[in-house]
Design a protein around this motif. Structure first.
Motif, PDB file in Angstrom:
ATOM      1  N   ILE A  15      65.300  39.797  54.864  1.00 17.44           N
ATOM      2  CA  ILE A  15      66.079  40.908  55.401  1.00 17.44           C
ATOM      3  C   ILE A  15      66.006  42.090  54.444  1.00 17.44           C
ATOM      4  O   ILE A  15      65.853  43.255  54.865  1.00 17.44           O
ATOM      5  CB  ILE A  15      67.531  40.477  55.674  1.00 17.44           C
ATOM      6  N   GLU A  17      63.564  42.708  52.480  1.00 13.33           N
ATOM      7  CA  GLU A  17      62.200  43.250  52.616  1.00 13.33           C
ATOM      8  C   GLU A  17      62.078  44.163  53.829  1.00 13.33           C
ATOM      9  O   GLU A  17      61.552  45.279  53.740  1.00 13.33           O
ATOM     10  CB  GLU A  17      61.234  42.076  52.759  1.00 13.33           C
ATOM     11  N   SER A  18      62.559  43.701  54.979  1.00 14.48           N
ATOM     12  CA  SER A  18      62.394  44.511  56.193  1.00 14.48           C
ATOM     13  C   SER A  18      63.216  45.794  56.110  1.00 14.48           C
ATOM     14  O   SER A  18      62.763  46.858  56.533  1.00 14.48           O
ATOM     15  CB  SER A  18      62.768  43.704  57.434  1.00 14.48           C
ATOM     16  N   LEU A  21      61.360  48.241  53.801  1.00 15.12           N
ATOM     17  CA  LEU A  21      60.232  48.875  54.509  1.00 15.12           C
ATOM     18  C   LEU A  21      60.744  49.997  55.402  1.00 15.12           C
ATOM     19  O   LEU A  21      60.219  51.120  55.397  1.00 15.12           O
ATOM     20  CB  LEU A  21      59.516  47.842  55.375  1.00 15.12           C
ATOM     21  N   ARG A  22      61.767  49.684  56.190  1.00 14.29           N
ATOM     22  CA  ARG A  22      62.286  50.628  57.168  1.00 14.29           C
ATOM     23  C   ARG A  22      62.820  51.884  56.494  1.00 14.29           C
ATOM     24  O   ARG A  22      62.504  53.007  56.885  1.00 14.29           O
ATOM     25  CB  ARG A  22      63.394  49.937  57.986  1.00 14.29           C
ATOM     26  N   ALA A  25      60.150  54.010  54.770  1.00 12.01           N
ATOM     27  CA  ALA A  25      59.374  54.770  55.757  1.00 12.01           C
ATOM     28  C   ALA A  25      60.138  56.021  56.192  1.00 12.01           C
ATOM     29  O   ALA A  25      59.541  57.016  56.567  1.00 12.01           O
ATOM     30  CB  ALA A  25      59.080  53.890  56.960  1.00 12.01           C
ATOM     31  N   ASP A 109      69.992  47.348  65.686  1.00 10.05           N
ATOM     32  CA  ASP A 109      68.970  48.270  66.168  1.00 10.05           C
ATOM     33  C   ASP A 109      68.608  49.190  65.018  1.00 10.05           C
ATOM     34  O   ASP A 109      69.485  49.794  64.416  1.00 10.05           O
ATOM     35  CB  ASP A 109      69.531  49.142  67.299  1.00 10.05           C
ATOM     36  N   ALA A 110      67.319  49.312  64.754  1.00 10.34           N
ATOM     37  CA  ALA A 110      66.887  50.169  63.658  1.00 10.34           C
ATOM     38  C   ALA A 110      67.462  51.573  63.790  1.00 10.34           C
ATOM     39  O   ALA A 110      67.935  52.163  62.816  1.00 10.34           O
ATOM     40  CB  ALA A 110      65.370  50.221  63.593  1.00 10.34           C
TER      41      ALA A 110
ATOM     42  N   LYS B 179      63.443  40.216  64.728  1.00 10.81           N
ATOM     43  CA  LYS B 179      63.554  41.495  65.426  1.00 10.81           C
ATOM     44  C   LYS B 179      63.112  42.653  64.551  1.00 10.81           C
ATOM     45  O   LYS B 179      62.365  43.539  64.996  1.00 10.81           O
ATOM     46  CB  LYS B 179      64.996  41.699  65.873  1.00 10.81           C
ATOM     47  N   PHE B 181      61.093  42.730  61.875  1.00 14.97           N
ATOM     48  CA  PHE B 181      59.662  42.811  61.587  1.00 14.97           C
ATOM     49  C   PHE B 181      58.853  43.204  62.816  1.00 14.97           C
ATOM     50  O   PHE B 181      57.901  43.999  62.712  1.00 14.97           O
ATOM     51  CB  PHE B 181      59.164  41.498  60.970  1.00 14.97           C
ATOM     52  N   LEU B 184      59.364  46.841  63.139  1.00 12.62           N
ATOM     53  CA  LEU B 184      58.623  47.621  62.147  1.00 12.62           C
ATOM     54  C   LEU B 184      57.186  47.826  62.580  1.00 12.62           C
ATOM     55  O   LEU B 184      56.631  48.914  62.457  1.00 12.62           O
ATOM     56  CB  LEU B 184      58.674  46.924  60.782  1.00 12.62           C
TER      57      LEU B 184
END
Lengths: 128, 524
Positions: A15, A17-18, A21-22, A25, A109-110, B179, B181, B184
Motif C-alpha cells: 500500500i 508502494e502504490s 507511485l501515485r 506521479a 478512489d485515487a 485496485k 495497482f 496506476l
C-alpha cells in the motif's frame, strides 16, 4: 519543485508502494514509515506538510500516533488524513474528534484521495 | 382415596404454625410425604423468622394463638416482599360466621381449614397448593433456561459479528492493493498503455469496487440484523432529505438519458418524520439506484412522497421491465438473482433491498414492491411522522437496543413538558422501571443514587433548562458520582437559547439527544 511533502504511514508495504507511485506521479515528494514509532520519528525529523496515516497499525495505532504528534510543538500542526479499512462508528467519530481533517476508507478512489490531499494542503497553507 | 402429591425434584416446604405441640404433631403426621419437608413453629414470631429463611409453598396458620394473632402474622407477611405471595391457610375452630371468614380473607388468608380436622379435606387442600407451587417452580425454571439460551445466542451473534468485522478488514487490504495497482497502470502513471489494455484494467478496477461494496453491505446487513448498529432517531424534514437525495442522483440519471421526476406535492407544508437521517437516505438512494439500473434510456424515474394517516409514504417508480408477480417477494431475498435485464449502471451487491427493508422495519415501517398499472416497479415505504411522544418512545427504545454502556434501568426526570408527553412517559413506566417526576429537587436523587441515569428535558423553557443544567453541574462537581452514565438529553427545547445552552460548559458533561461524541459519556 514539488507540490508538497507528504509522509505516508501504513504497515502494508504494497500500500505504501502504490501510494508513493501515485503521489509522486502527481508531483509530491513522498517519504514513508511502516509503524507508529517510525512515523513519529520521521514526522519530527522531516516536518512533512501532510501525513497519510493508516489507523489499524501495530505498535501504536493511528489515534495514538496523532495524539503524540499533537503534543509535540514541531508536529502539532501537521494535518493528518486517516486511511482505514475499518468503517466502524467508533473509528469514525474518534477520527473526527481528534481534530483530524479527513477520513478515507480503503479501498479508495485515487481521485478522491488526491482531491483530499490537495484540499488539505491548500487549507493548511492558507492558515499558515 | 389417596392423593398423590405431585412433587418436583426439589422437596417443597410447608410451615405449620400452632401454639400446641400436639396439634403440630398430628398435622405433621397427617401430611407427611416423600419429598415434602414440614417445618413447625410454635408462635407467630417464630413463624415470621422462619418465613424469611425458607421458601415455603404454603403456611398453615392456627387462628387461636396467644400473643401475635393470625391476622397480624398475615398482615406482616403481606408487607414483606419475600413473603407476600406465600399462600396462607387459616386453621380455625371458631364459628364459621361469614364476618369472621371475611376478615380472614381480607387479612390475606387464601383458604380455611376447620377443626375438627378432616384428613381428606386437609390433604386435598394442601395438595392443591403444592401443585400450584410446583407449576410455579417449573415455570421459573423454564424462564431461567430461556434466558440462558438467549444469552448464549447473543454471545454467538456477537462472535459472528466480530468475525465478520475482522474478516472484512482482512479482505479490504489486498483489495486496496489490487485496485490501486490496476488503477496506476490504467491511469498510465507507470507508463503508457493501449486502449485494449485500458479496457481490461478498467474492468478490473470496476470489479474491485463491486467487491468493496459487497464487503460493506455484508457488514451493514450483519450489523443491522444483529442489533449492533446504532439507531438514533430524530426529527427530520422529509422534503429536504428527499431533495438532497434526488439532487445528488440527478447527474447520474441525466448521463444515462433518464428523466428524474420529483413530486412532493403530497407533503402539505413542512413535514417532519421521526427517523435516522443517514439510514433513510440510504434507503432512498438504494431505491433510486435500482430504478436507475433498470430504466432504459429515455425512461422516467419518479420519486413521490405524501402524508397519509400517521405516516409519510415515499415511492420510487421506475420505467423498466418490471418484475413478475411470482417474484415480487423474492426481490427482498439476499443475493436474489431475478430475471431483469440490466440497464445502465453496474450490477449491485444483491443486498441493497434486504438492507433497505430492515432499515425501514427498524423505523416501524414497511418496504414493499407494490403492483401497479404502469410498467416497471413501484417500491413504497413509510416512515412515522414526528411527534414529541413518538420521539420519547423512540429514545427509550433505541437506548434499550443500543449496545455497550446502556443502563438496564432508566431514571427519567420530567420537567415542564407538554401533557401529551407526560402521558407517554406514564405508559413507558414499565420500560423505564423507575419514573421520577417533578422539578429540580429530584435532580439530587437522580445523580446521587449511584445508578445510571438519563434525564430528559422536554419542550421546556430555556430558563428551566438552564436552571436544571446548573443544578446538575453543581452536584456533579461537588463530588457526587454515578457508577453508570448520567446524560441529559435536550429534546426540542424551544427558543434560541438552545444553541447557547448546548455551548454551555455544563452541557459538555451531557449529551444532546442523538449525538454521541461528548467526552466520557458513552453514547446512547
Amino acid at each position: 519543485m514539488s507540490k508538497g511533502r507528504i509522509l505516508v504511514v501504513d504497515d502494508e508495504p504494497e500500500i505504501v508502494e502504490s501510494l508513493t507511485l501515485r503521489l509522486q506521479a502527481e508531483g509530491y515528494q513522498v517519504s514513508a514509515a511502516s509503524d507508529g514509532l517510525g512515523a513519529t520519528r520521521k514526522a519530527i525529523a522531516e516536518q512533512p506538510e501532510l501525513i497519510l496515516l493508516d489507523i489499524g497499525m501495530p505498535a501504536g495505532n493511528g489515534h495514538v500516533v496523532v495524539e503524540r504528534l499533537r503534543n509535540i510543538a514541531e508536529t502539532s500542526r501537521i494535518p493528518v488524513i486517516y486511511l482505514t479499512a475499518r468503517t466502524s462508528e467508533a473509528d469514525y467519530h474518534q477520527a473526527r474528534a481528534g481534530g483530524v481533517c479527513k477520513y478515507i476508507t480503503k479501498p479508495f478512489d485515487a481521485e478522491v484521495l488526491l482531491a483530499a490531499v490537495e484540499g488539505q494542503l491548500e487549507r493548511s497553507r492558507e492558515l499558515a | 382415596m389417596t392423593f398423590e402429591y405431585c412433587l418436583p425434584d426439589e422437596p417443597l416446604k410447608i410451615l405449620l404454625v400452632d401454639d400446641r405441640q400436639e396439634n403440630l404433631d398430628s398435622l405433621r403426621q397427617l401430611l407427611a410425604r416423600d419429598g415434602l419437608e414440614i417445618v413447625l413453629a410454635r408462635s407467630g414470631n417464630q413463624a415470621l423468622d422462619l418465613l424469611l429463611d425458607h421458601d415455603f409453598a404454603l403456611v398453615l396458620l392456627d387462628v387461636q394463638m396467644p400473643g401475635m394473632d393470625c391476622f397480624e402474622v398475615a398482615e406482616l407477611m403481606r408487607r414483606h416482599e419475600k413473603t407476600r405471595s406465600v399462600p396462607i391457610i387459616f386453621v380455625t375452630a371458631i364459628n364459621k360466621e361469614r364476618r369472621h371468614l371475611r376478615s380472614g380473607y381480607e387479612a390475606g388468608a387464601m383458604d380455611y381449614i376447620f377443626k375438627p380436622i378432616d384428613p381428606y379435606i386437609v390433604r386435598a387442600k394442601v395438595g392443591a397448593f403444592l401443585e400450584l407451587k410446583r407449576s410455579q417452580l417449573a415455570r421459573e425454571h423454564l424462564v431461567r433456561e430461556l434466558n440462558e439460551a438467549n444469552r448464549r445466542l447473543q454471545e454467538i451473534s456477537d462472535l459472528k459479528s466480530d468475525y465478520l468485522s475482522a474478516a472484512s478488514h482482512e479482505l479490504r487490504t489486498p483489495l486496496t492493493v489490487i485496485k490501486e495497482f490496476c488503477s496506476l497502470v490504467h491511469d498510465e502513471v507507470v507508463g503508457p498503455i493501449n486502449a485494449e489494455q485500458k479496457k481490461c484494467l478498467g474492468s478490473a478496477v470496476r470489479n474491485c469496487n463491486r467487491l468493496a461494496d459487497l464487503v460493506n453491505d455484508l457488514l451493514d446487513l450483519d450489523s443491522i440484523e444483529s442489533g449492533h448498529n446504532h439507531l438514533s432517531r430524530q426529527e427530520v424534514l422529509l422534503a429536504e432529505l428527499l431533495q438532497a437525495c434526488s439532487e445528488d442522483f440527478r447527474p447520474r440519471c441525466e448521463a444515462a438519458g433518464q428523466e428524474l421526476q420529483v413530486d412532493l406535492a403530497g407533503l402539505d407544508g413542512p413535514v417532519a418524520v421521526l427517523a435516522a437521517p443517514d439510514m433513510i437516505t440510504q434507503v432512498v438512494v438504494n431505491l433510486l439506484g435500482n430504478a436507475h439500473k433498470f430504466t432504459p434510456t429515455g425512461g422516467v424515474i419518479k420519486l413521490r412522497a405524501r402524508v397519509d394517516g400517521g405516516q409519510a409514504w415515499i415511492e420510487v417508480q421506475d420505467d423498466g421491465p418490471g418484475i413478475k408477480q411470482a417474484d415480487r417477494e423474492r426481490v427482498f431475498e439476499k443475493f436474489a438473482q431475478l430475471d431483469r435485464r440490466d440497464g445502465p449502471g453496474a450490477k449491485g451487491t444483491g443486498l441493497g433491498l434486504p438492507i433497505s427493508r430492515k432499515i425501514v422495519e427498524l423505523h416501524g415501517g414497511q418496504l414493499e414492491l407494490i403492483a401497479s398499472q404502469e410498467r416497471g416497479c413501484r417500491f413504497r415505504f413509510d416512515v412515522p411522522l414526528y411527534s414529541d411522544e413518538a420521539h420519547l418512545r423512540a429514545f427509550v427504545a433505541d437506548g434499550a437496543r443500543n449496545p455497550a454502556g446502556v443502563p438496564a434501568t432508566w431514571t427519567l426526570v420530567l420537567l415542564s413538558c407538554a401533557d401529551t408527553v407526560a402521558e407517554t412517559a406514564d405508559s413507558l413506566e414499565e420500560d423505564l422501571r423507575l419514573l421520577v417526576r417533578g422539578g429540580d429537587d429530584r435532580i439530587g436523587q437522580v445523580v446521587v443514587a449511584g445508578q445510571p441515569a438519563h434525564a430528559i428535558l422536554l419542550k421546556t423553557d430555556p430558563v428551566g433548562a438552564r436552571a436544571f443544567l446548573e443544578r446538575a453541574e453543581g452536584l456533579l462537581s461537588s463530588g457526587y458520582t454515578t457508577d453508570g452514565e448520567f446524560q441529559v438529553a435536550l429534546l426540542d427545547v424551544s427558543g434560541e437559547a438552545t444553541d447557547e445552552l448546548l455551548a454551555d460548559p455544563a452541557a459538555l458533561i451531557f449529551t444532546e439527544l442523538n449525538s454521541h461524541d461528548r467526552k466520557g459519556v458513552p453514547h446512547v
